[in-house]
Design a protein around this motif. Structure first.
Motif, PDB file in Angstrom:
ATOM      1  N   GLU A  89       0.824  -1.212   0.000  1.00 39.00           N
ATOM      2  CA  GLU A  89       0.000   0.000   0.000  1.00 39.00           C
ATOM      3  C   GLU A  89       0.862   1.268   0.000  1.00 39.00           C
ATOM      4  O   GLU A  89       0.344   2.382  -0.183  1.00 39.00           O
ATOM      5  N   ALA A  90       2.173   1.131   0.199  1.00 40.93           N
ATOM      6  CA  ALA A  90       3.045   2.325   0.310  1.00 40.93           C
ATOM      7  C   ALA A  90       3.177   3.011  -1.045  1.00 40.93           C
ATOM      8  O   ALA A  90       3.308   2.371  -2.070  1.00 40.93           O
ATOM      9  N   GLU A  91       3.166   4.343  -0.991  1.00 43.77           N
ATOM     10  CA  GLU A  91       3.468   5.135  -2.187  1.00 43.77           C
ATOM     11  C   GLU A  91       4.989   5.242  -2.260  1.00 43.77           C
ATOM     12  O   GLU A  91       5.625   5.501  -1.222  1.00 43.77           O
ATOM     13  N   THR A  92       5.561   5.065  -3.442  1.00 47.67           N
ATOM     14  CA  THR A  92       7.022   5.160  -3.559  1.00 47.67           C
ATOM     15  C   THR A  92       7.401   6.011  -4.770  1.00 47.67           C
ATOM     16  O   THR A  92       6.651   6.082  -5.738  1.00 47.67           O
ATOM     17  N   GLN A  93       8.554   6.658  -4.675  1.00 43.32           N
ATOM     18  CA  GLN A  93       9.102   7.398  -5.828  1.00 43.32           C
ATOM     19  C   GLN A  93      10.606   7.216  -5.832  1.00 43.32           C
ATOM     20  O   GLN A  93      11.248   7.439  -4.797  1.00 43.32           O
ATOM     21  N   CYS A  94      11.130   6.831  -6.992  1.00 42.05           N
ATOM     22  CA  CYS A  94      12.567   6.651  -7.128  1.00 42.05           C
ATOM     23  C   CYS A  94      13.176   7.995  -7.540  1.00 42.05           C
ATOM     24  O   CYS A  94      13.045   8.404  -8.689  1.00 42.05           O
TER      25      CYS A  94
END
Ligand SMILES: C[S@@+](CC[C@H](N)C(=O)[O-])C[C@H]1O[C@@H](n2cnc3c(N)ncnc32)[C@H](O)[C@@H]1O
Length: 201
Positions: A89-94
């Motif tokens: 459910e985590a939002e992630t951005q590289c």
């Protein structure tokens, strides 16, 4: 022969470490102390900078704190992939947080945990944190070891750097003041915790 920039080498290094990066019970317990020091409550929002594989969501889960929004940023795609396995459910951005970071809405907290030794451009950290926070929001740089403890750890593992692993307090204080923060506190007893608050307008 391919040559890599220092940044590319850093990304490769962390990508290679991601699969075996184990958030042990001990590391989650230490992260719980940081989450408690941060003071985040259920429903509030957190930007977890240089999140790795998710020790902070693990700590939030253990403490039964469900943030209103949780965004994990990391320069290593493999670290974020591992984080999403544990926390789908985590939002992630590289992203590289040493480049300007623009987010569409403000956070209550920005945390850099166990990662400050990897950042060179400290000014950009404060610029990005200030932009990412709501007025009154908290920016914390924390480490599971004290300043001295981290130096001793680096000596034990044979790691040497021309920079201080945790930047001098005075440098952090000056950057905080220059970039619109006040209510600066520093703890360096059990853990290292530098915290400041974005000035309310
Ligand atoms: C020692 S790990 C700590 C990870 C996590 N916070 C933890 O405590 O387990 C350092 C992390 O910083 C990330 N990192 C290094 N430089 C970065 C940068 N410029 N922008 C974003 N993340 C970065 C690495 O990919 C790695 O995941």
């Amino acid at each position: 022969m391919t040559t890599h920039s220092p940044k590319e080498s850093e990304i490769e290094h962390f990508n290679a470490l991601a699969a075996g990066w184990n958030n042990s019970e001990e590391s989650v317990a230490l992260a719980q102390k940081v989450v408690q020091a941060l003071g985040i409550k259920a429903g509030q929002s957190l930007l977890d900078v240089a999140s790795g594989t998710g020790v902070i969501p693990a700590a939030l889960h253990k403490l039964s704190i469900r943030p209103g929004r949780y965004l994990a940023l990391d320069i290593s795609g493999a670290m974020l992939e591992a984080l999403r396995e544990g926390y789908p459910e985590a939002e992630t951005q590289c992203v590289d947080f040493e480049n300007p970071f623009i987010c569409e809405s403000g956070f209550d907290y920005v945390l850099i945990y166990n990662s400050i030794p990897h950042f060179v451009n400290l000014e950009m950290l404060f610029v990005n944190a200030e932009r990412s926070l709501n007025p009154g929001g908290t920016f914390m740089i924390a480490h599971s070891r004290t300043r001295q403890g981290l130096k001793e750890h680096h000596a034990r593992i044979g790691y040497s750097s021309t920079r201080e692993p945790i930047p001098p307090d005075q440098a952090l204080i000056e950057l905080a003041v220059q970039h619109g923060f006040d209510r600066i506190t520093i703890e360096d007893e059990e853990l290292y915790c530098f915290s400041c608050t974005r000035v309310s307008l």
